[in-house]
Design a protein around this motif. Sequence first.
Motif, PDB file in Angstrom:
ATOM      1  N   ALA A  30       0.828  -1.205   0.000  1.00 34.03           N
ATOM      2  CA  ALA A  30       0.000   0.000   0.000  1.00 34.03           C
ATOM      3  C   ALA A  30       0.863   1.256   0.000  1.00 34.03           C
ATOM      4  CB  ALA A  30      -0.939  -0.004   1.199  1.00 34.03           C
ATOM      5  N   GLN A  31       1.950   1.235   0.779  1.00 40.63           N
ATOM      6  CA  GLN A  31       2.833   2.397   0.831  1.00 40.63           C
ATOM      7  C   GLN A  31       3.589   2.589  -0.478  1.00 40.63           C
ATOM      8  OE1 GLN A  31       5.213   1.554   4.299  1.00 40.63           O
ATOM      9  NE2 GLN A  31       3.549   2.042   5.731  1.00 40.63           N
ATOM     10  N   SER A  32       4.096   1.478  -1.045  1.00 38.98           N
ATOM     11  CA  SER A  32       4.900   1.594  -2.263  1.00 38.98           C
ATOM     12  C   SER A  32       4.071   2.074  -3.455  1.00 38.98           C
ATOM     13  CB  SER A  32       5.566   0.253  -2.593  1.00 38.98           C
ATOM     14  OG  SER A  32       4.596  -0.712  -2.993  1.00 38.98           O
ATOM     15  N   LEU A  33       2.770   1.728  -3.471  1.00 40.51           N
ATOM     16  CA  LEU A  33       1.896   2.147  -4.564  1.00 40.51           C
ATOM     17  C   LEU A  33       1.093   3.402  -4.222  1.00 40.51           C
ATOM     18  CD1 LEU A  33       0.550  -1.332  -5.767  1.00 40.51           C
ATOM     19  CD2 LEU A  33       2.365   0.052  -6.784  1.00 40.51           C
ATOM     20  N   ASN A  34       1.395   3.964  -3.038  1.00 40.09           N
ATOM     21  CA  ASN A  34       0.721   5.187  -2.601  1.00 40.09           C
ATOM     22  C   ASN A  34      -0.798   5.032  -2.618  1.00 40.09           C
ATOM     23  OD1 ASN A  34       0.728   7.831  -1.623  1.00 40.09           O
ATOM     24  ND2 ASN A  34       0.571   8.723  -3.674  1.00 40.09           N
ATOM     25  N   MET A  35      -1.277   3.881  -2.091  1.00 44.45           N
ATOM     26  CA  MET A  35      -2.710   3.628  -2.014  1.00 44.45           C
ATOM     27  C   MET A  35      -3.331   4.466  -0.896  1.00 44.45           C
ATOM     28  SD  MET A  35      -2.945  -0.511  -2.482  1.00 44.45           S
ATOM     29  CE  MET A  35      -2.555  -1.306  -4.040  1.00 44.45           C
ATOM     30  N   LYS A  36      -4.349   5.227  -1.222  1.00 42.62           N
ATOM     31  CA  LYS A  36      -4.979   6.108  -0.255  1.00 42.62           C
ATOM     32  C   LYS A  36      -6.070   5.364   0.525  1.00 42.62           C
ATOM     33  CE  LYS A  36      -2.598   9.574  -1.883  1.00 42.62           C
ATOM     34  NZ  LYS A  36      -1.432  10.098  -1.136  1.00 42.62           N
TER      35      LYS A  36
ATOM     36  N   ASN B 268      -8.619  -1.725  10.783  1.00 43.27           N
ATOM     37  CA  ASN B 268      -8.019  -1.817   9.453  1.00 43.27           C
ATOM     38  C   ASN B 268      -8.478  -0.665   8.575  1.00 43.27           C
ATOM     39  OD1 ASN B 268      -7.921  -4.813  10.362  1.00 43.27           O
ATOM     40  ND2 ASN B 268      -6.638  -4.741   8.548  1.00 43.27           N
ATOM     41  N   LYS B 269      -7.538  -0.095   7.839  1.00 41.51           N
ATOM     42  CA  LYS B 269      -7.883   0.904   6.843  1.00 41.51           C
ATOM     43  C   LYS B 269      -8.270   0.209   5.544  1.00 41.51           C
ATOM     44  CE  LYS B 269      -4.970   4.597   8.685  1.00 41.51           C
ATOM     45  NZ  LYS B 269      -3.824   5.505   8.406  1.00 41.51           N
ATOM     46  N   TYR B 270      -9.190   0.840   4.821  1.00 37.76           N
ATOM     47  CA  TYR B 270      -9.580   0.378   3.500  1.00 37.76           C
ATOM     48  C   TYR B 270      -8.862   1.191   2.452  1.00 37.76           C
ATOM     49  CZ  TYR B 270     -13.642  -2.522   4.636  1.00 37.76           C
ATOM     50  OH  TYR B 270     -14.466  -3.515   5.059  1.00 37.76           O
ATOM     51  N   THR B 271      -8.554   0.542   1.340  1.00 36.04           N
ATOM     52  CA  THR B 271      -8.100   1.244   0.161  1.00 36.04           C
ATOM     53  C   THR B 271      -8.868   0.699  -1.035  1.00 36.04           C
ATOM     54  OG1 THR B 271      -6.139   1.964  -1.078  1.00 36.04           O
ATOM     55  CG2 THR B 271      -6.200  -0.358  -0.365  1.00 36.04           C
TER      56      THR B 271
ATOM     57  N   GLY C 189     -11.617  -1.378  -9.476  1.00 33.45           N
ATOM     58  CA  GLY C 189     -12.399  -0.818  -8.376  1.00 33.45           C
ATOM     59  C   GLY C 189     -12.618  -1.764  -7.220  1.00 33.45           C
ATOM     60  N   THR C 190     -11.590  -2.548  -6.860  1.00 28.29           N
ATOM     61  CA  THR C 190     -11.725  -3.544  -5.782  1.00 28.29           C
ATOM     62  C   THR C 190     -11.317  -2.951  -4.442  1.00 28.29           C
ATOM     63  OG1 THR C 190     -11.209  -5.339  -7.329  1.00 28.29           O
ATOM     64  CG2 THR C 190     -11.007  -5.817  -4.974  1.00 28.29           C
ATOM     65  N   ALA C 191     -12.205  -3.004  -3.452  1.00 20.63           N
ATOM     66  CA  ALA C 191     -11.870  -2.571  -2.099  1.00 20.63           C
ATOM     67  C   ALA C 191     -10.981  -3.612  -1.433  1.00 20.63           C
ATOM     68  CB  ALA C 191     -13.133  -2.362  -1.278  1.00 20.63           C
ATOM     69  N   ALA C 192     -10.004  -3.144  -0.649  1.00 20.00           N
ATOM     70  CA  ALA C 192      -9.077  -4.057   0.027  1.00 20.00           C
ATOM     71  C   ALA C 192      -8.713  -3.503   1.398  1.00 20.00           C
ATOM     72  CB  ALA C 192      -7.814  -4.247  -0.806  1.00 20.00           C
ATOM     73  N   LEU C 193      -8.563  -4.397   2.365  1.00 23.40           N
ATOM     74  CA  LEU C 193      -8.087  -4.006   3.682  1.00 23.40           C
ATOM     75  C   LEU C 193      -6.568  -3.968   3.661  1.00 23.40           C
ATOM     76  CD1 LEU C 193     -10.959  -5.459   4.242  1.00 23.40           C
ATOM     77  CD2 LEU C 193     -10.137  -5.590   6.599  1.00 23.40           C
ATOM     78  N   ILE C 194      -5.981  -2.987   4.338  1.00 25.55           N
ATOM     79  CA  ILE C 194      -4.529  -2.885   4.474  1.00 25.55           C
ATOM     80  C   ILE C 194      -4.141  -3.614   5.748  1.00 25.55           C
ATOM     81  CG2 ILE C 194      -2.567  -1.333   4.690  1.00 25.55           C
ATOM     82  CD1 ILE C 194      -4.284   0.809   3.267  1.00 25.55           C
ATOM     83  N   ASN C 195      -3.281  -4.618   5.613  1.00 28.62           N
ATOM     84  CA  ASN C 195      -2.983  -5.505   6.737  1.00 28.62           C
ATOM     85  C   ASN C 195      -1.484  -5.598   6.992  1.00 28.62           C
ATOM     86  OD1 ASN C 195      -2.753  -8.555   7.944  1.00 28.62           O
ATOM     87  ND2 ASN C 195      -4.705  -7.622   8.436  1.00 28.62           N
ATOM     88  N   ASP C 196      -1.113  -5.762   8.246  1.00 27.25           N
ATOM     89  CA  ASP C 196       0.289  -5.939   8.634  1.00 27.25           C
ATOM     90  C   ASP C 196       0.624  -7.418   8.611  1.00 27.25           C
ATOM     91  OD1 ASP C 196       2.826  -5.867   9.608  1.00 27.25           O
ATOM     92  OD2 ASP C 196       2.285  -5.146  11.609  1.00 27.25           O
ATOM     93  N   PHE C 197       1.191  -7.897   7.515  1.00 24.30           N
ATOM     94  CA  PHE C 197       1.518  -9.312   7.397  1.00 24.30           C
ATOM     95  C   PHE C 197       2.664  -9.721   8.307  1.00 24.30           C
ATOM     96  CE2 PHE C 197      -0.184  -9.657   2.751  1.00 24.30           C
ATOM     97  CZ  PHE C 197      -1.462  -9.438   3.231  1.00 24.30           C
TER      98      PHE C 197
END
Length: 313
Positions: free
Chosen positions: A79-85, A102-105, A119-127
Amino acid sequence: MKFTKVSIYLIIFILLNSCSLNKAAKYLKEGKTEQENFTNTLPFDLKKGWIIVPVEIENKTYRFILDTGTPTLVSKELAQSLNMKAIDSVDAYDVYNKGQKNKYTRIENIKIGKTDFVGTAALINDFNATAIWASLNVDGFIGSNLMQHAIWDIDFKQKQITITDNESNLDLPDDLIENKMFIGVAGLPSIACKINGERIWNFPVDLGYNGGIVMPFSDFEKQIENGQISDFKKSDTQGIIGVYGKQNSSRESYTGIIDEIEFGNFTIKNEKVYSEQYLSKIFGLDFFKNYRVILNWNSKKIKLIENKETTNS
């Protein structure tokens, strides 16, 4: 005897209050395929019991786990590398009710094979919170909220997946196994089946759980009391690992052989099952890998073609 089961169970319950649930459900319905009248096939790898597929985002290839038991996830690093908001946040809980905010992007375009999912919603997760995810070196999970926008034909014998929007494009025999799918929040599929004649509802179809069939603990003990299960073993276990980490407390569990499991129009004989205290029920990858699996959210059907060269777990 004490043992540790290291399988992963990835269903995330998105709960807290009606407002949070309604927002989550709205986001997780979003998305579609860019193409129409399409069929494409891609290879996959099985690593430590999980299906790993290559995906393309912004012209770069990443490794994602295919998992019907969770919404789509991306790692914090991706998410950080692709600058996902972030578009929103929600409280999410794993199977042991262990939760995080969890934040959504939104993934604007993710290409799987030759199919573009937009247009797919995704949760940002700490793997990195769970060692097993770090060891798999994956960047995300393809979840049911994305998968529900296509038909998926998973061939474990050939180690390939065919994605299409028309089931008639698949070469399917007439004598296949078929069962109805019930679709929940985020497109998560479940089924009903009969175990020794007793109907049990809402078994998640969870390709992110690398075990086999998990039977509800209370139902397992009830069938023991009624003399319906005679071949079983009781143990203490450290429990299945949830998406947010491992449970430290031990709990009672059973392994046993079920005489009959009625799966839609098919009866499975002498199938091994697992049952753990406080854990619900699952049909996992170790069961499905003995079949070619077709998942169709439109018709709400799961179809299985038995792989004659393998035997059930």
